[in-house]
Write an enzyme that holds these catalytic residues in place. Structure first.
Site, PDB file in Angstrom:
ATOM      1  N   GLY A  80      -2.779   3.315  -1.869  1.00 41.34           N
ATOM      2  CA  GLY A  80      -2.757   3.408  -3.886  1.00 41.34           C
ATOM      3  C   GLY A  80      -2.077   5.067  -3.625  1.00 41.34           C
ATOM      4  N   HIS A 151       1.327  12.820   3.259  1.00 38.99           N
ATOM      5  CA  HIS A 151       0.936  11.938   3.803  1.00 38.99           C
ATOM      6  C   HIS A 151       0.800  13.138   5.438  1.00 38.99           C
ATOM      7  CE1 HIS A 151       1.665   8.115   2.149  1.00 38.99           C
ATOM      8  NE2 HIS A 151       3.217   7.917   2.110  1.00 38.99           N
ATOM      9  N   ARG A 173      -8.446   3.387   1.516  1.00 37.68           N
ATOM     10  CA  ARG A 173      -8.416   2.210   1.044  1.00 37.68           C
ATOM     11  C   ARG A 173      -8.773   1.651   2.215  1.00 37.68           C
ATOM     12  NH1 ARG A 173      -2.601  -2.241  -1.071  1.00 37.68           N
ATOM     13  NH2 ARG A 173      -4.399  -2.971  -1.889  1.00 37.68           N
TER      14      ARG A 173
HETATM   15  P1  A3P Z   1       0.086  -4.225  -1.969  1.00 34.83           P
HETATM   16  O1  A3P Z   1       1.171  -4.029  -1.220  1.00 34.83           O
HETATM   17  O2  A3P Z   1      -1.670  -4.231  -1.666  1.00 34.83           O
HETATM   18  O3  A3P Z   1       0.237  -4.633  -3.426  1.00 34.83           O
HETATM   19  P2  A3P Z   1       1.536   3.423  -2.057  1.00 34.83           P
HETATM   20  O4  A3P Z   1       1.901   3.886  -3.252  1.00 34.83           O
HETATM   21  O5  A3P Z   1       0.563   3.715  -1.156  1.00 34.83           O
HETATM   22  O6  A3P Z   1       2.492   3.137  -0.606  1.00 34.83           O
HETATM   23  O7  A3P Z   1       0.176   1.750  -1.293  1.00 34.83           O
HETATM   24  C1  A3P Z   1       1.383   1.163  -2.257  1.00 34.83           C
HETATM   25  C2  A3P Z   1      -0.281   0.187  -2.869  1.00 34.83           C
HETATM   26  O8  A3P Z   1      -0.823   0.205  -4.182  1.00 34.83           O
HETATM   27  C3  A3P Z   1       0.919  -1.642  -2.662  1.00 34.83           C
HETATM   28  O9  A3P Z   1      -0.471  -2.630  -2.460  1.00 34.83           O
HETATM   29  C4  A3P Z   1       0.587  -1.321  -4.304  1.00 34.83           C
HETATM   30  O10 A3P Z   1       0.609  -2.638  -4.982  1.00 34.83           O
HETATM   31  C5  A3P Z   1      -0.152  -0.411  -4.774  1.00 34.83           C
HETATM   32  N1  A3P Z   1      -0.203  -0.850  -6.100  1.00 34.83           N
HETATM   33  C6  A3P Z   1       0.708   0.539  -6.802  1.00 34.83           C
HETATM   34  N2  A3P Z   1       0.871   0.452  -7.667  1.00 34.83           N
HETATM   35  C7  A3P Z   1      -0.505   0.076  -7.984  1.00 34.83           C
HETATM   36  C8  A3P Z   1      -1.733   0.123  -9.106  1.00 34.83           C
HETATM   37  N3  A3P Z   1      -1.034   1.122 -10.344  1.00 34.83           N
HETATM   38  N4  A3P Z   1      -2.478   0.166  -9.086  1.00 34.83           N
HETATM   39  C9  A3P Z   1      -3.162  -0.543  -7.674  1.00 34.83           C
HETATM   40  N5  A3P Z   1      -2.791  -0.866  -6.609  1.00 34.83           N
HETATM   41  C10 A3P Z   1      -1.307  -0.352  -6.776  1.00 34.83           C
END
Ligand code: A3P
Length: 343
Positions: A80, A151, A173
């Site tokens: 997230g 990270h 998460r």
């Molecule tokens: P999914 O692959 O399960 O859809 P990060 O930003 O740490 O790389 O994480 C990416 C994950 O967060 C992806 O999950 C993405 O779709 C989700 N994501 C990105 N923006 C988001 C938002 N505004 N609200 C909820 N989830 C989001």
């Protein structure tokens, strides 16, 4: 542009032989293991890194000097981060909702760069590619908050974070959705297409901690512990809780960051606006965020950071026995420490 950029720049340019250790510092890294897309991961201080991230992580540790006003967004990949980048930027740089809103024009990854993947990438490496943001590190007003994402595990970055009065926001998460999100993200890499990363292998490596910045469990637990020790400096939240209580977290983050919202109707409206602007639905429909284009240095489309944004999607990809294996590690690692989360 992204926090995952290094994996794919390597993927897109490296042959298997390129991932051999070739510098003295890294040669002293005792353990390595083949990962996906012909890459190796290297173990450093108990955590696993791609070669690129190992170099940049060391550079961050050697040179980062957080300032009092800094906000460090820490996370394990795919938990997230992008969402929190949007939220933190909105809280700290309020902007009326109009077509020129920063989030309507820029990918959150570009508004909030990551230390080890954007800002500490050496000139002259493949990652440089003309994309550098020295202005993010330049301090104009020491009181003005810089938002920097990372990270890097607390076990490695902790002394540096504690050496200043900066604030840390950590998002996590549930492990199964984290893994499935990571697995999907990697499927977009052309090298992984050639050398598939099967779900079963991904589960095995995740459970053993052999994924970039892993072990996931150690990563989460250390930041969580620090948030228990120093709640005024480290804000710990989960993706699931943020979904359920978005307004609550935006309000509390405002207080935590020293810019509380008015306790008036206007304050509530501002919170509502941020929640809406940063929602998956809004952000994933912004032109730049749904673009299939890649930047000059990032071989995956801008859209890669917005896939489904749901809780529990793992059920569509993991077999029962895979779920049971992850759950048993979660039980041992999280529940064993009193953190009743993730199953
Ligand atoms: P999914 O692959 O399960 O859809 P990060 O930003 O740490 O790389 O994480 C990416 C994950 O967060 C992806 O999950 C993405 O779709 C989700 N994501 C990105 N923006 C988001 C938002 N505004 N609200 C909820 N989830 C989001």
């Amino acid at each position: 542009m992204s926090n995952m950029r290094g994996w794919f720049v390597q993927n897109s340019h490296m042959k298997a032989s390129d991932s051999e250790l070739d510098d003295n510092e890294i040669t002293s890294s005792p353990q390595r293991e083949k990962w996906c897309g012909h890459q190796f991961l290297f173990k450093f201080q108990g955590f696993w890194f791609t070669k690129t991230y190992l170099e940049t992580t060391k550079r961050v540790v050697e040179t980062l000097k957080p300032l009092t006003g800094d906000v460090i967004l820490a996370s394990f990949p795919k938990t997230g981060t992008t969402w929190l980048k949007a939220i933190l930027h909105s809280i700290l740089h309020p902007s009326p909702q109009h077509q020129n809103h920063p989030l309507a024009l820029n990918h959150p990854q570009e508004l909030v760069p990551s230390l080890e993947t954007n800002l500490y990438v050496d000139k002259g490496t493949e990652l440089d590619g003309g994309y550098k943001n020295p202005e993010f590190l330049a301090v104009k007003d020491p009181q003005e908050a810089r938002i920097l994402a990372t990270h890097i595990p607390y076990q490695i970055l902790g002394d540096i974070l504690n050496s200043s009065d900066c604030k840390v926001v950590y998002v996590t998460r549930n492990p199964k959705d984290t893994l499935v999100s990571l697995w999907h993200f990697l499927q977009k890499s052309s090298d992984v297409e050639k050398d598939p990363w099967e779900v079963g292998a991904a589960v095995d490596q995740f459970c053993r901690g052999v994924v970039p910045f892993g072990p996931y469990y150690d990563h989460v637990l250390a930041y969580r512990q620090e948030s228990l020790n120093r709640p005024e400096k480290v804000y710990f939240l989960t993706y699931e809780d943020l979904k359920e209580k978005s307004k609550n977290h935006v309000r509390k983050l405002g207080e935590f960051l020293g810019c509380p919202f008015d306790q008036s109707e206007k304050g509530e409206e501002k919170i509502d606006e941020i929640v809406k602007m940063c929602s998956f639905e809004t952000l994933s429909s912004v032109e730049v965020n749904k673009s299939e284009e890649t930047s000059s240095v990032f071989p995956l489309p801008y859209s890669s950071f917005f896939r489904k944004g749901e809780i529990g999607d793992y059920k569509n990809y993991l077999e029962e026995k895979m779920i049971a294996r992850i759950d048993s590690v979660t039980e041992e690692k999280f529940h064993g420490c009193g953190f009743m989360y993730g199953i």
